[in-house]
Design an enzyme around this catalytic site. Structure first.
Site, PDB file in Angstrom:
ATOM      1  CB  THR A 248      40.046  92.336  64.835  1.00 44.61           C
ATOM      2  OG1 THR A 248      38.710  92.704  64.522  1.00 44.61           O
ATOM      3  CG2 THR A 248      41.007  93.276  64.153  1.00 44.61           C
ATOM      4  CG  HIS A 462      12.956  93.772  93.891  1.00 45.78           C
ATOM      5  ND1 HIS A 462      11.823  93.915  93.113  1.00 45.78           N
ATOM      6  CD2 HIS A 462      13.905  93.277  93.067  1.00 45.78           C
ATOM      7  CE1 HIS A 462      12.082  93.516  91.887  1.00 45.78           C
ATOM      8  NE2 HIS A 462      13.356  93.121  91.820  1.00 45.78           N
ATOM      9  CD  GLU A 463      17.922  93.505  93.974  1.00 48.88           C
ATOM     10  OE1 GLU A 463      18.288  92.374  93.603  1.00 48.88           O
ATOM     11  OE2 GLU A 463      17.456  94.346  93.181  1.00 48.88           O
TER      12      GLU A 463
HETATM   13  P1  ADP Z   1      35.971  91.378  67.072  1.00 50.23           P
HETATM   14  O1  ADP Z   1      36.818  91.667  65.908  1.00 50.23           O
HETATM   15  O2  ADP Z   1      35.503  89.946  67.128  1.00 50.23           O
HETATM   16  O3  ADP Z   1      34.840  92.318  67.301  1.00 50.23           O
HETATM   17  P2  ADP Z   1      38.370  91.988  68.480  1.00 50.23           P
HETATM   18  O4  ADP Z   1      39.279  91.004  67.870  1.00 50.23           O
HETATM   19  O5  ADP Z   1      38.467  93.385  68.001  1.00 50.23           O
HETATM   20  O6  ADP Z   1      36.871  91.505  68.379  1.00 50.23           O
HETATM   21  O7  ADP Z   1      38.577  91.936  70.050  1.00 50.23           O
HETATM   22  C1  ADP Z   1      38.641  93.071  70.827  1.00 50.23           C
HETATM   23  C2  ADP Z   1      39.596  92.875  71.973  1.00 50.23           C
HETATM   24  O8  ADP Z   1      39.118  91.878  72.869  1.00 50.23           O
HETATM   25  C3  ADP Z   1      40.954  92.378  71.530  1.00 50.23           C
HETATM   26  O9  ADP Z   1      41.795  93.409  71.201  1.00 50.23           O
HETATM   27  C4  ADP Z   1      41.436  91.623  72.743  1.00 50.23           C
HETATM   28  O10 ADP Z   1      42.035  92.496  73.667  1.00 50.23           O
HETATM   29  C5  ADP Z   1      40.168  91.117  73.371  1.00 50.23           C
HETATM   30  N1  ADP Z   1      39.914  89.701  73.013  1.00 50.23           N
HETATM   31  C6  ADP Z   1      38.861  89.222  72.349  1.00 50.23           C
HETATM   32  N2  ADP Z   1      38.925  87.894  72.215  1.00 50.23           N
HETATM   33  C7  ADP Z   1      40.066  87.501  72.799  1.00 50.23           C
HETATM   34  C8  ADP Z   1      40.703  86.230  72.996  1.00 50.23           C
HETATM   35  N3  ADP Z   1      40.151  85.112  72.541  1.00 50.23           N
HETATM   36  N4  ADP Z   1      41.870  86.224  73.636  1.00 50.23           N
HETATM   37  C9  ADP Z   1      42.432  87.344  74.110  1.00 50.23           C
HETATM   38  N5  ADP Z   1      41.886  88.570  73.962  1.00 50.23           N
HETATM   39  C10 ADP Z   1      40.710  88.664  73.318  1.00 50.23           C
END
Ligand code: ADP
Length: 640
Positions: A248, A462-463
């Site tokens: 996203t 264990h650990e």
């Molecule tokens: P997806 O859509 O792949 O499930 P998102 O894009 O929603 O993941 O990512 C969720 C959050 O994780 C983002 O808002 C960001 O804060 C963080 N994040 C994920 N990948 C990165 C990246 N490559 N660089 C910086 N932040 C990231």
């Protein structure tokens, strides 16, 4: 960030129209009802006879105890006022219903001559109630059921829609109202960000993905260059990767870099219970996007609608219609129209082939879990948002977080900041970060859980068993921390290993060493207490999994050599292993797995027995301090 919801101008919802119509109708009916009020008036039998004998009666209805008279049409109140002088009758008849204003009736009396009298004055008589068909009753009998039916239907629709939308905020009627309006309710379903405010600099790691997307940004910024030369831009790209890897974020960054609006919807939001809703949502989304080019449409979790279509039992009409609509919309807009559709999925293998052909999502961009350098960069990007002390070393945090996604890392930085606030510090230190790695992977420390003395001892041995085996084998990873403080995600204690670097290839020896480390906990229980506890269940699960992969997928057993016995599906999710061999071969493979595990278990027991004094010493220290660091552990070990 300029974020606002898109809203189209809508016709008044059907339910509003219904309520208005109902309102007007009830006023008209009321009015009619007032005008048509017919008064029933009881008269004496004597007066009744006089009405007959006066020639006023037209017909008579008799039942067991009552007689009702209908007067002739031309009879006015004045004509009968003499006969009925005891009553105050108002003149005039009902203009609306053309009915008489009065119905006269009298009690039934044994009168043998009545029939003869009626005959004599030519009055018809019957035992059937004369129809009082008024316009009012006609309207009521037709309209009322319809209104009631509509109301019930409306309430039912509303009830179902509420249920479907569950806890979705906004509540109330969905935007478009009922029936014809379903599809239009969508507008509220997707978000529009005029400016996402995200740039490629906000996305760390993922350089290859960014490279592929940069071309799209350039196209959105300078379409003329492409059009002039006759180049066709891809209409869509599929971002493939595990949850939280930044799909996203990347899509937003494309919109942000190009400075175009970002339309965002999740695949599952297209699909409702009613067939056709999803399709009309797709239509609506594209219609709006076309009016606002250039822009980016981002469809998250496209597998929710883009699954392979089939006609077998259980196929989903609504989903297929939605997918068909999406396909036709993708074909429907011109190649260089300025819309780029990005979609994200973590199950590319389930997608319908039609979606992947050229002209649709023909580009596939892999958004992998970050490697060591990627993790460090992601931590740095998120680290910029918080105040950090100078001792923070993101490299070592990155080392402890192998396998973490971008979202996990963002979460770790945030947890560290929360922890710093909790401890009344104004900046984040390295320890906060390391502690929050634990919180994210093992849950919070659960100080309230009291273990008995015996249980604490067992957990400690264990650990230390894990840690010792790890330190004693040359192919295993160094220790970061050992603790016997219970954590909320169920662990009663844990040993944290940190690789010195990211590994992409593992040798057979290294895998065996890892299995031996996993079984080290159980081995310590056997060596020290001569028994086994339930605490090893997760170790056993992971060790068996690894051993099975060695035999069935990596071709590391003598018996099967390089023959593959299973394959992995859904590699971007948990990765389910599916057997591809016969049952008999499967049983033989099980036997191989058992042998491998036995071998590692024996090795673990042997190593611990040989180093019994180290086991005792370190376990005693762990019991005393609850947590010891990797360095302290190594010092203790060297001191023996
Ligand atoms: P997806 O859509 O792949 O499930 P998102 O894009 O929603 O993941 O990512 C969720 C959050 O994780 C983002 O808002 C960001 O804060 C963080 N994040 C994920 N990948 C990165 C990246 N490559 N660089 C910086 N932040 C990231």
């Amino acid at each position: 960030m300029n974020k606002n919801k898109y809203q189209s101008i809508r016709k008044p919802p059907v339910w509003v129209v219904i309520i208005i119509v109902f309102f007007i109708l009830s006023i008209v009916l009321n009015f009619a009802a007032i005008g048509s009020a017919t008064t029933s008036l009881e008269i004496t039998y004597d007066e009744f006879l006089k009405l007959i004998e006066g020639g006023f009666a037209d017909s008579v209805y008799m039942d067991e105890d009552q007689i009702q008279i209908t007067l002739k049409e031309d009879v006015t109140v004045d004509d009968i006022s003499e006969v009925l002088s005891n009553y105050e009758l108002s003149s005039g008849s009902n203009w609306f219903t053309s009915q008489r204003s009065y119905i006269f009736y009298t009690g039934r009396i044994e009168d043998a001559d009545l029939v003869a009298t009626l005959r004599e004055y030519d009055v018809s008589f019957s035992q059937e109630i004369p129809a009082q068909a008024s316009l009012l009753s006609t309207i009521m009998s037709w309209v009322l059921p319809i209104v009631i039916m509509y109301l019930v239907l409306f309430l039912l629709m509303r009830f179902f829609m509420r249920r479907m939308r569950g806890s979705e905020s906004g509540g109330g009627m969905m935007g478009g109202g009922m029936m014809g309006g379903f599809g239009r309710s969508k507008a509220k379903k997707y978000d529009v960000e005029e400016k996402t405010g995200v740039s490629f600099a906000d996305v760390a790691g993922e350089d290859e993905a960014k490279e592929s997307l940069e071309e799209m940004v350039d196209y959105l910024k300078n379409p003329d260059r492409y059009i002039k030369i006759g180049a066709k831009q891809p209409k869509g790209a599929l971002l493939v990767g595990a949850p939280g890897t930044g799909k996203t974020l990347l899509a937003k960054a494309v919109a942000g870099e190009a400075g175009v609006p970002f339309y965002h919807i999740t695949g599952s939001e297209f699909v409702e219970m009613f067939v056709g809703v999803g399709a009309s949502r797709v239509r609506d989304l594209f219609e709006t996007a076309k009016k606002n080019t250039p822009c980016i449409i981002f469809i998250d979790e496209i597998d929710a609608i883009g699954k392979k279509r089939d006609t077998s039992f259980g196929s989903n009409d609504e989903r297929e219609q939605t997918l068909n609509q999406l396909l036709s919309e993708m074909d429907g807009f011109e190649t260089n129209s300025g819309i780029i559709v990005l979609a994200a999925t973590n199950r590319p293998e389930v997608l319908d082939q039609a979606l992947l052909r050229p002209g649709r999502f023909d580009r596939r961009i892999i958004v992998d879990k970050p490697d060591l350098a990627g993790r460090e960069n992601i931590l740095k990007v998120h680290g910029k948002k918080v105040l950090l002390s100078s001792d923070v070393d993101f490299h070592s945090v990155a080392l402890t977080t192998s396998g973490a996604s971008g979202a996990d890392l963002a979460n770790i930085v945030n947890e560290a900041a929360l922890l710093a606030v909790k401890l009344r510090r104004s900046y984040v230190i390295q320890k906060d970060l390391m502690d929050s790695v634990e919180t994210v992977f093992a849950g919070k420390e659960k100080k309230g859980r009291i273990l008995s003395q015996k249980e604490r001892q067992m957990v400690a041995y264990h650990e230390v068993g894990h840690a010792l085996i790890s330190a004693l084998q040359k192919d295993a990873q160094p220790i970061q921390k050992i603790t016997i403080v219970p954590h909320t995600m169920g662990a009663l204690g844990f040993t944290m290993n940190v690789p010195e670097e990211d590994r992409y290839l593992l040798t057979k020896e290294e895998l065996k060493a890892q299995i031996t480390v996993l079984l080290g906990g159980r081995a310590a229980e056997i060596v020290r207490f001569g028994t086994a506890t339930t605490g090893a269940s997760n170790d056993i699960e992971r060790a068996t999994d690894m051993a099975r992969k060695m035999v069935s997928q990596y071709g590391m057993s003598n018996r099967f050599g390089s023959m593959g016995l299973q394959k992995t599906q859904e590699q971007y999710l948990d990765g389910r292993d599916v057997s591809t061999c016969s049952e008999q071969t499967g049983a033989e493979a099980d036997e191989e797995v058992r042998k491998l595990i036995d071998q590692c278990q024996h090795e673990a027991v042997r190593l611990l027995e040989e180093n019994r004094s180290a086991l005792e010493l370190i376990a005693a220290r762990l019991l005393e301090k609850e947590s010891i660091s990797g360095e302290e552990f190594m010092e203790l070990l060297k001191g023996i």
